[in-house]
Write an enzyme that holds these catalytic residues in place. Structure first.
Site: not given
Ligand code: ADE
Length: 251
Positions: A14, A218
């Site tokens: 980024e 995610d």
């Molecule tokens: N950043 C991106 N995904 C995450 C997650 N599952 N837990 C903590 N920080 C994150």
């Protein structure tokens, strides 16, 4: 005199995408961090990596304010989706922040930050409204410009922009059991990451406006269906740079 705007990225990809938008950047090292000073659409900007986790984030925020005298902070990164309907490829703009791993009970209520009498900190309303507009604009254009292979790999169709509670803690949440526990404990939480609430506490201390946008990479569970590195490179970093570009183009 009006001070600079801080653009804070959670990820190298980024930051690189943001630096591409800055024609005249030069670097300065403070506290083991590299700060990039320059201009973006004529705005005086300091770009930096946040560092991972709440302590690294708090140090970065403090240096931005104390050394670079930034007038506002805009943070971009990725997060795990928790809220119902918060999908991979969606964007979350924070309205409030909370540290999900803060626990000084029974001396203080669960999640309350000792000394502050509160568990949540607010994003700056005006800066956040601008960030929401910029994110909405980018989401209406950018996904269609991504290659079909990228869109189908990550199931990106009509990404949504959500606004609400963003929670932070010093843990990458990667099991269904943990994300379910967080949902039970904090049903308002839209997404989880590792820095936003630390920035919010420092910005509260110094009365510096903060706005945070996170692309959902995610679902914070054990379904490792997303190729994280590819998602960062091909989706999240493009979203972030486009949102910052759009934000600083606004009057
Ligand atoms: N950043 C991106 N995904 C995450 C997650 N599952 N837990 C903590 N920080 C994150």
């Amino acid at each position: 005199m009006e001070g600079p705007t801080a653009i804070v990225s959670a990820l190298h990809e980024e930051l690189q995408a943001v630096l591409h938008l800055m024609p005249d950047e030069h670097q300065q090292s403070v506290g083991g961090r590299t700060f990039w000073r320059g201009h973006l659409h004529g705005c005086d900007v300091v770009a930096v990596l946040s560092g991972i986790g709440k302590v690294a984030a708090a140090t970065t925020a403090t240096v931005l304010i104390e050394r670079f005298h930034v007038q506002r902070i805009v943070f971009t990164g990725v997060a795990g989706g928790l809220g119902e309907g918060v999908k991979v490829g969606d964007v979350v703009v924070a309205r409030q922040f909370l540290q999900h791993d803060m626990d000084a009970s029974p001396i203080f209520p669960r999640h309350e930050v000792p000394g502050y009498g509160r568990a949540t900190f607010d994003a700056d309303a005006a800066l956040t409204a601008r960030l929401v507009r910029a994110a909405g604009q980018v989401l209406s254009e950018l996904p269609a410009q991504l290659p079909d292979a990228v869109r189908s790999a990550f199931g990106l169709h009509t990404p949504a922009c959500h606004q609400g509670l963003l929670i932070s803690g010093d843990r990458f949440v990667s099991t269904t059991a943990e994300s379910e526990a967080l949902r039970r404990e904090l049903p308002q939480a839209l997404a989880v990451e590792m820095e936003g609430a630390a920035f919010a506490q420092v910005c509260h201390d110094y009365r510096v406006p903060l706005a945070v946008v996170r692309t959902i990479s995610d679902r914070a569970d054990d379904a490792a269906h997303v190729d994280f590195a590819r998602f960062l490179r091909e989706v999240a970093s493009r979203y972030s740079a486009a949102i910052i570009d759009e934000l600083l183009m606004q009057p």
